[in-house]
Design a protein around this motif. Structure first.
Motif, PDB file in Angstrom:
ATOM      1  N   UNK A  61       0.823  -1.197   0.000  1.00  0.00           N
ATOM      2  CA  UNK A  61       0.000   0.000   0.000  1.00  0.00           C
ATOM      3  C   UNK A  61       0.864   1.257   0.000  1.00  0.00           C
ATOM      4  N   UNK A 115       0.996   3.848   1.783  1.00  0.00           N
ATOM      5  CA  UNK A 115       0.422   4.303   3.035  1.00  0.00           C
ATOM      6  C   UNK A 115       0.841   5.726   3.341  1.00  0.00           C
ATOM      7  N   UNK A 151      -4.331   8.377  14.390  1.00  0.00           N
ATOM      8  CA  UNK A 151      -4.068   6.946  14.530  1.00  0.00           C
ATOM      9  C   UNK A 151      -3.478   6.319  13.278  1.00  0.00           C
ATOM     10  N   UNK A 152      -3.041   7.129  12.356  1.00  0.00           N
ATOM     11  CA  UNK A 152      -2.569   6.597  11.088  1.00  0.00           C
ATOM     12  C   UNK A 152      -1.164   7.108  10.790  1.00  0.00           C
ATOM     13  N   UNK A 175       4.324   6.822  12.465  1.00  0.00           N
ATOM     14  CA  UNK A 175       3.108   6.006  12.412  1.00  0.00           C
ATOM     15  C   UNK A 175       2.922   5.218  13.697  1.00  0.00           C
ATOM     16  N   UNK A 211       0.482  -0.375  17.194  1.00  0.00           N
ATOM     17  CA  UNK A 211       0.463  -0.806  18.591  1.00  0.00           C
ATOM     18  C   UNK A 211       1.069  -2.191  18.831  1.00  0.00           C
ATOM     19  N   UNK A 234       6.265  -4.640   9.786  1.00  0.00           N
ATOM     20  CA  UNK A 234       6.274  -3.456   8.930  1.00  0.00           C
ATOM     21  C   UNK A 234       7.705  -3.025   8.618  1.00  0.00           C
ATOM     22  N   UNK A 279       7.972  -0.989   5.182  1.00  0.00           N
ATOM     23  CA  UNK A 279       6.967   0.062   5.288  1.00  0.00           C
ATOM     24  C   UNK A 279       7.423   1.160   6.231  1.00  0.00           C
ATOM     25  N   UNK A 287       0.672  -3.068   7.953  1.00  0.00           N
ATOM     26  CA  UNK A 287      -0.018  -2.166   8.869  1.00  0.00           C
ATOM     27  C   UNK A 287      -0.537  -0.960   8.104  1.00  0.00           C
ATOM     28  N   UNK A 288      -1.428  -0.262   8.770  1.00  0.00           N
ATOM     29  CA  UNK A 288      -1.850   1.035   8.257  1.00  0.00           C
ATOM     30  C   UNK A 288      -3.089   0.979   7.390  1.00  0.00           C
ATOM     31  N   UNK A 289      -3.445   2.153   6.896  1.00  0.00           N
ATOM     32  CA  UNK A 289      -4.652   2.291   6.099  1.00  0.00           C
ATOM     33  C   UNK A 289      -4.360   3.340   5.048  1.00  0.00           C
ATOM     34  N   UNK A 290      -4.979   3.235   3.922  1.00  0.00           N
ATOM     35  CA  UNK A 290      -4.803   4.239   2.901  1.00  0.00           C
ATOM     36  C   UNK A 290      -5.025   3.633   1.526  1.00  0.00           C
ATOM     37  N   UNK A 291      -4.237   2.623   1.207  1.00  0.00           N
ATOM     38  CA  UNK A 291      -4.382   1.958  -0.072  1.00  0.00           C
ATOM     39  C   UNK A 291      -5.299   0.759   0.111  1.00  0.00           C
ATOM     40  N   UNK A 292      -6.008   0.387  -0.941  1.00  0.00           N
ATOM     41  CA  UNK A 292      -6.976  -0.709  -0.773  1.00  0.00           C
ATOM     42  C   UNK A 292      -6.310  -2.018  -0.363  1.00  0.00           C
ATOM     43  N   UNK A 293      -5.056  -2.192  -0.730  1.00  0.00           N
ATOM     44  CA  UNK A 293      -4.396  -3.447  -0.376  1.00  0.00           C
ATOM     45  C   UNK A 293      -4.222  -3.576   1.140  1.00  0.00           C
ATOM     46  N   UNK A 294      -4.182  -2.430   1.805  1.00  0.00           N
ATOM     47  CA  UNK A 294      -4.014  -2.463   3.257  1.00  0.00           C
ATOM     48  C   UNK A 294      -5.274  -2.983   3.944  1.00  0.00           C
ATOM     49  N   UNK A 301      -3.461  -4.871  13.142  1.00  0.00           N
ATOM     50  CA  UNK A 301      -3.140  -4.305  11.831  1.00  0.00           C
ATOM     51  C   UNK A 301      -2.991  -2.786  11.860  1.00  0.00           C
ATOM     52  N   UNK A 302      -2.862  -2.215  13.036  1.00  0.00           N
ATOM     53  CA  UNK A 302      -2.684  -0.771  13.174  1.00  0.00           C
ATOM     54  C   UNK A 302      -3.737  -0.024  12.373  1.00  0.00           C
ATOM     55  N   UNK A 305      -6.747   2.473  12.020  1.00  0.00           N
ATOM     56  CA  UNK A 305      -7.125   3.621  12.856  1.00  0.00           C
ATOM     57  C   UNK A 305      -8.621   3.724  13.112  1.00  0.00           C
TER      58      UNK A 305
END
Lengths: 512, 562, 305
Positions: free
Chosen positions: A30, A32, A207-208, A231, A234, A242, A247, C164-171, C252-253, C255
């Motif tokens: 991603x 991210x 949180x991101x 980032x 937790x 990661x 990442x 981890x994280x969020x943003x791209x659809x793969x996440x 998976x962190x 948010x």
């Protein structure tokens, strides 16, 4: 497949597009972070997201670490531990309880607001607002009574008396732009802060991620890297994954068993630094059985500290029989209590506990590296001399409440130090005019007062050494060890970690 | 009939195996165009399996035909491909099953269920299919057919649902209709109507009918020829009148004799009254609207008086919905009611749950469905001993002895008491259910259709058992049933109920010999007209509304097919 | 129907009041937000001052009453730590949780229904065996472990998906699968069981006796009926999934609210915890409402009574 890549490019759009064509995989990592297509972005992963980027609200060390990249303080400590000028170019003590600082000129905040003495006075005085008290005030109370403007580039700090550690204490107070703060209000400011520091705030997806960009006009000169992203991840394992996945570039609190794994990965490396944190087992010295120094010494002999370091901590740790972590100013080496079960038994017999005793030990779980394993191992060792430990292991919030209330006779805990000076440890751990718990000694209290008033560095070190000797003999704790902070890094990161647990991105450079 | 050309359906050496067990063991029979053939047998005889084999509806591959041929209109159906068999099902062969309610998809409207079978076999648009569905509903004489098109099965009565099933089966004007126990689940009066409908439609369309039933009366009324099945084989076959008049096979004779016989025990005029009810009245509130206000009452039981004496059986007769079960529950205080109920000389209608508890042991109930009434997870000994445990009677070893005695008394080998209910047959399970009640030494038992789920021959045995137990323990029975032949065999007094009201009440002898109320007469006629026919004469000549077998045409009538 | 809706809506404040009282009492019975907020060296004076400033020095019941009065207006108070409206903190996290839970529901539904249907139709066949394995694995493996194993395989070993994280659809893929996994397993098993039961019903025999093609028998007649109990499980699981977000979002962190609420809980930041619970409760009740509406649409027996 991962090794085909430069780890840190993983996670940016341009490289993602390249990946999709080169890698056979249908799925790609991603994008991210927001990062620009090229340039040097360094991403740090830590356990929690700050609550606020207003320093008056969030004093957690991970949050302070982020803020120190955005703000400057009047003074600063370099990576080697030396106190260096910050927004104050120089300082002097016209009176023992008054300090005057000459401010740096020509510095502007990220939004262009010029920096001057009003900002300093504002940044300090707001902490004293009784209706809106700041947790940060706790660190100032007893050291700073007020800060006043002398002229546009001179401020004075008034103290309740001579305070030898006032200079490093000032490191903890970041300077905010008074006008901007008044303009946008505390809520908005806490979410989108403005400082004079090496990095400018860009965005914060709660949180991101928090995205910071290099301040090209930084008065120390621009940082080596262009972008710094923080980032919150937790879970320990996810943080590690990661890092391995490229990442993120820096992770903190790596556990010992992961070290070998990181070392074995050509794309990764570890960075270590002796920490300011010292681990110990506290004892309630006001009540039996720990009111008898022989019992306390016996327990110190009964615990094989080196085994704890080698077996549980993976070799990362340093035995220390001083109240002060050895990385702190004023710390002195103290003779260790050797591991000797017979001596321990003899001492217990002399104290009238030939059959040992039963005792409850309070301890946190998941707060410190291997805290649960440590408690179990220590209990095992103590059972050898007849001390039968029952564990009390509540979650952290309840642990702190019980610890403050002094509900249990024994506890495992660690003390950190934001001032990087012995004095703060003394304050934490010895009950005196300040706030320590579980151990009190009139002689030591007098010495603690004395060192705090002593501006002469060498004399002060002497007094501190006397204190440490005295306390070592009193053995109010089972002395364990100083921690080593372990960071996981991607190979391209060039950075020496600091002992104060902060990641200051100004020190980071990247080799591509 | 014999010279009417090749048979429409020809079954030869049909065998069906489920796993290792062979349930149909070489069956041969023919059905000619326009002819009605009955297959009679008890449950487990293999008659339904034979019927389902014809359209290959058995659970293959679990079910297997080791040998056998089923030729329908010249086509072999055993082992036919899915497309081929689908073209026959619902098209040239229609089927009607026993349980009309569960045989209809509960979530689809009747209209949709008819339209579906039309559209899958014919090129026809939805509008035309709906129009045809309406015709069909009118054909099967469903009142307000247009409205019923949009009705769901749960909105129909049992009889209406079976009519709808018939409409589905006949939608594509099949050559053969297979009706598997089409009326068994219906009330007596409705049974007669539905059979009449089938016979009429058969005549009209000139189709053949294969009628599967356990009920000899139905075969007598409907069929030209009959096959008697026993243990997977056809043991006897021939024209109906001939087979019934001069049965050659022992099983056929047994079937004919299986109807409950004998009469009730005589009861002394001064035998003490066990239960007396005066003015029993049960209403269920009807709630409607936004606030669920009570807007009316459903009067389930109206002002009923009755008395049951020691050793006496009082039967309550009526169709479903007449209120007979509610009355039984009210007497046991399982259902709040108005009026007075005296049990053992004591007024019980206002007693609290607490106060009722000691009396509960003496008032028991036996239900219709012996499968549903016995917990499948408990052993028979636990089931029978449950009441003893609840009422804390005796020590564990005493209880075990009591249970064994009770089982022996109802004809179950006490050695088998550690088995589970599913290891017993339906009749045995009903015996176990009776034993469960018997261990508590009750004085009054409500029998709620205790024989209705059982085969005829088993019914007679259970009736014998009940009479025997009654004589031995001087039990008082309230016997709820819609089955008049059973009632005649056991009841001393009879109440006939209709819509919550007792329309006729008196000694069984009087009522059976001279029913006064028109409803009683209608009920009796539906039940007994064919029984009378058994002893001679064609049924159709006696039973006015119930038609006899359709006359088989000498030449097959071509059936219109688009 | 209208009455039914009104009752459901009226339940929301009652449920929130009851749940919040329990949480209020529990949170105040252990831990102390002020001690957690201040550095450990805080003096009694610091603690007392902070407690007063945050209004925590007043009796519990008075604070609870104030909470209730304000909560009615959608005001859950200020976060003790962030000093901004607690509801804002939760609502900021809501889209991420909805995204995650929605994707997990979609995955669980899209896999389990066909799988369960196929397993029932081809009973004891290959798909049935596969479905059994998936069910057993899905129901026996905790979300936490599943998450870690997936990260190990798909991020660390294969490098296909971000850890981890969020943003791209793969996440979204791994967290959604992890969260939906249990529900998928349960639904597949329930679908199979429900289908098997329905396939044994007389009306299925009728459908076959009508000469309908097998796909119509299975989908229209069998599944048409089997889906009613499945909807019940779906609703229950969709609700249970909300609680599953707590662990999934941590591993998976992600948010979302689950993570925000667990962090608030650890810090005894009870305005945020209560706001999160209120939002969860509303979501839960909405799911229930949706399930009831689905029943209403699917089952004429309910619709016409």
């Amino acid at each position: 497949m991962k090794r085909d890549l430069q780890p840190c490019q993983f996670g940016r759009r341009a490289s993602a597009a390249r990946l999709a064509s080169t890698a056979g995989a249908a799925l790609i990592a991603a994008a991210v972070s927001v990062g620009s297509a090229q340039g040097q972005t360094v991403t740090l992963a830590q356990g929690v997201d700050p609550e606020s980027l207003d320093p008056a609200l969030d004093t957690l060390i991970t949050s302070v670490g982020v803020m120190m990249n955005i703000y400057d303080s009047l003074v600063w400590r370099d990576a080697d531990g030396n106190i260096v000028p910050g927004l104050a170019e120089s300082w002097e003590f016209p009176e023992p309880d008054r300090m005057e600082l000459t401010l740096r000129q020509g510095v502007t905040f990220h939004n262009g607001e010029p920096f001057n003495a009003d900002d300093v006075v504002f940044s300090y005085q707001r902490l004293f607002d009784e209706d809106n008290p700041s947790p940060l005030l706790t660190s100032l109370r007893g050291f700073v009574d007020s800060v006043e403007k002398v002229d546009d580039y001179t401020v004075a700090v008034n103290m309740p008396g001579p305070r030898a550690t006032v200079v490093p204490t000032l490191i903890r107070v970041p300077i905010l732009p008074e006008e901007t703060f008044a303009e946008i209000g505390p809520d908005a400011f806490g979410s989108a802060p403005v400082g004079t520091g090496p990095f400018e705030f860009v965005r914060w997806d709660k949180n991101q991620q928090i995205v910071l960009e290099r301040n090209e006009d930084y008065w120390r000169g621009p940082a080596a890297i262009e972008r710094f992203v923080v980032r919150p991840i937790p879970e320990d394992f996810s943080r590690f994954a990661s890092l391995r996945n490229g990442e993120v570039d820096i992770i903190a609190n790596v556990t010992a068993e992961r070290v070998e794994e990181i070392k074995g990965d050509p794309g990764l490396k570890i960075g270590t630094v002796p920490s300011v944190r010292n681990m110990f087992v506290g004892m309630q010295t006001a009540e039996p059985p720990f009111d008898d120094v022989r019992v306390r010494r016996a327990l110190n002999h009964a615990v094989d500290k080196q085994a704890l370091i080698d077996v549980i901590m993976g070799g990362f740790g340093r035995q220390n029989a001083s109240v002060c972590t050895q990385t702190l100013f004023g710390a002195a080496e103290m003779p260790l209590f050797d591991y000797d079960v017979d001596k321990a038994r003899t001492l217990l017999s002399e104290a009238g506990y030939e059959d040992g005793f039963e005792i409850e030990m309070l301890g946190p779980v998941g707060r410190y590296t291997k805290d649960k394993e440590l408690q179990e191992a220590i209990a095992g060792m103590l059972s050898e001399v007849g001390v039968r430990v029952t564990h009390v292991q509540p979650e952290w919030a309840e642990f702190i409440r019980l610890w403050v209330a002094e509900e249990y006779p024994m506890h495992l805990i660690g003390t950190g130090n934001q001032v990087v000076d012995c004095d703060q440890h003394l304050g934490y751990r010895i009950h005196g005019p300040r706030y320590g718990r579980y151990y009190q000694s009139d002689e030591v209290d007098a010495l603690v007062e004395e060192q705090l008033r002593e501006y002469d560095t060498e004399k002060r070190k002497q007094i501190l050494a006397d204190i440490q000797r005295e306390v070592r003999e009193d053995a109010p704790w089972i002395f364990l060890f100083d921690l080593v902070d372990i960071y996981g890094l991607t190979a391209r990161i060039d950075w020496q970690p600091r002992p104060d647990e902060m990641v200051w991105a100004y020190d980071i450079s990247v080799s591509e | 009939m014999a010279d009417a050309g090749p048979p429409l359906l020809s079954v030869r050496d049909l065998r069906v195996q489920f796993g290792g067990a062979e349930v149909v063991r070489g069956v041969d029979f023919d059905v000619r165009q326009g002819e009605t053939v009955g297959i009679v047998g008890e449950s487990g005889s293999g008659k339904s399996v034979t019927a389902l084999s014809i359209v290959q509806l058995l659970p293959y591959p679990h079910a297997r035909h080791r040998t056998g041929s089923i030729r329908f209109a010249g086509t072999e159906l055993v082992g036919a491909g899915p497309a081929q068999i689908r073209a026959v099902r619902g098209n040239r062969i229609g089927m009607v099953f026993q349980e009309p309610m569960s045989s209809l998809n509960p979530l689809l409207t009747i209209g949709e269920q008819i339209v579906e079978v039309l559209r899958v076999h014919r090129r026809i648009d939805r509008r035309a299919a709906r129009a045809r569905a309406l015709e069909l509903l009118e054909l099967v004489e469903i009142p307000e057919a247009r409205r019923r098109l949009n009705a769901y099965p749960f909105e129909l009565s049992g009889g209406q649902a079976q009519r709808a099933m018939i409409a589905i089966a006949l939608a594509n004007e099949p050559d053969l209709l297979i009706a598997d126990e089409p009326t068994t689940a219906l009330d007596v009066t409705v049974q007669a109507q539905v059979l009449g409908l089938i016979a009429g439609l058969q005549k009209r369309f000139g189709m053949a009918l294969l009628l599967i039933t356990h009920d000899l009366q139905v075969v007598e009324k409907m069929a030209h020829r009959v096959c008697v099945m026993y243990d997977g084989r056809i043991v006897e076959h021939g024209p109906v009148a001939e087979v019934l008049r001069t049965p050659r096979h022992g099983y056929t004779r047994m079937l004919l004799d299986a109807r409950p016989s004998g009469g009730p025990a005589t009861v002394a005029k001064d035998a003490p009254i066990v239960v007396q009810a005066r003015g029993v009245d049960v209403r269920f509130p009807i709630r409607t609207g936004l606030f669920r206000r009570v807007t009316g009452y459903l009067h389930a039981v109206r002002n009923v008086d009755l008395a049951v004496r020691r050793g006496q059986t009082v039967a309550v007769v009526g169709e479903s919905g007449s209120g007979k079960t509610t009355l039984g529950r009210a007497l046991l205080r399982l259902q709040p009611s108005g009026g007075q109920i005296v049990f053992g000389g004591r007024s019980v209608e206002s007693l609290s749950r607490q106060a009722m508890r000691p009396l509960r042991r003496q008032m028991q109930i036996v239900f219709q469905d012996p499968i549903g009434a016995l917990s499948p997870r408990l052993r028979v000994s636990e089931i029978v001993g449950e009441g003893l445990r609840i009422h804390r009677l005796g020590t564990p070893s005493e209880r075990d002895r009591t249970v064994a005695q009770a089982l022996e008394e109802v004809g179950i080998d006490p050695q088998t008491r550690h088995r589970y209910p599913h290891e017993f047959s339906g009749g045995q399970r009903q015996r176990i259910a009776i034993a469960r009640v018997l261990v508590l030494r009750p004085s009054f038992i409500v029998m709620d259709e205790p024989t209705s789920a059982l085969d005829r021959s088993v019914q007679a045995q259970i009736v014998d058992l009940l009479r025997d137990l009654q004589a031995r323990h001087a039990l008082a029975y309230l016997f709820i049933s819609h089955d008049l032949s059973v009632v005649r065999a056991i009841a001393d007094q009879v109440l006939v109920m209709k819509q919550g009201v007792v329309v006729e009440q008196g000694s069984a002898k009087d009522i059976f010999s001279a029913p006064r109320h028109t409803y009683t007469r209608a009920l009796f006629k539906a039940a007994f007209d064919l029984e009378a026919a058994r002893s001679g004469g064609p049924a159709s000549s006696e039973a006015g509304s119930a038609p006899g077998p359709a006359t088989a045409p000498n030449t097959p009538t071509p059936v219109g097919r688009p | 129907m209208l009455r039914f809706l009104l009752i459901r809506l009226a339940q929301i404040p009652i449920v929130i009041a009851v749940v919040s009282l329990i949480v209020f009492v529990f949170l105040n019975a252990s831990g102390d937000p002020v001690q957690l907020l201040l550095p450990v060296e805080a003096s009694q004076e610091d603690i007392a001052q902070m407690r007063e400033a945050l209004g925590l020095d007043r009796p519990l019941l008075i604070r609870y009453w104030e909470f209730l009065v304000n909560a009615v207006r959608g005001d859950f108070g200020m976060s003790l730590r962030a000093r901004r409206p607690a509801i804002d903190i939760v609502l900021e996290a809501l889209p991420a949780t909805l995204e995650l839970a929605g994707a997990a529901l979609l995955i669980a539904t899209a896999i389990s229904l066909p799988l369960g249907i196929m397993a029932a139709v081809r009973r004891n066949g290959f798909i049935d065996a596969a479905a059994t394995v998936i069910s057993v694995l899905g129901q026996s493996m905790p979300v936490f472990w599943l998450g870690i194993i997936m990260i190990m395989v798909f991020s660390v070993q294969l490098g296909w998906l971000p850890a981890s994280g969020r943003g791209h659809w793969t996440a979204l893929i791994m967290p959604a699968v992890a969260l939906g996994w249990y529900m998928n397993a349960l639904m597949a098993r329930m679908t199979r069981a429900s289908m098997l039961e329905v396939l044994g019903q007389p009306y299925i025999r009728t459908a076959r006796a009508k000469g309908l093609p097998e796909h119509m028998v299975v989908l229209k007649h069998a599944f048409g009926n089997a889906r009613i109990p499945i909807v019940t499980i779906w609703g229950l699981q969709a609700g249970a999934m909300l609680t599953g977000t707590v662990i999934t979002e941590t591993v998976f962190s992600w948010p979302g609210i689950g993570r925000a609420s667990i962090y608030a809980l650890q810090g005894r930041d009870y305005p945020v915890v209560l706001a999160a619970i209120a939002v969860f409760t509303v979501m839960f009740l909405i799911i229930n409402l949706v399930v009831d509406l689905i029943y209403f649409l699917l089952d004429p027996r309910i619709r016409r009574s």
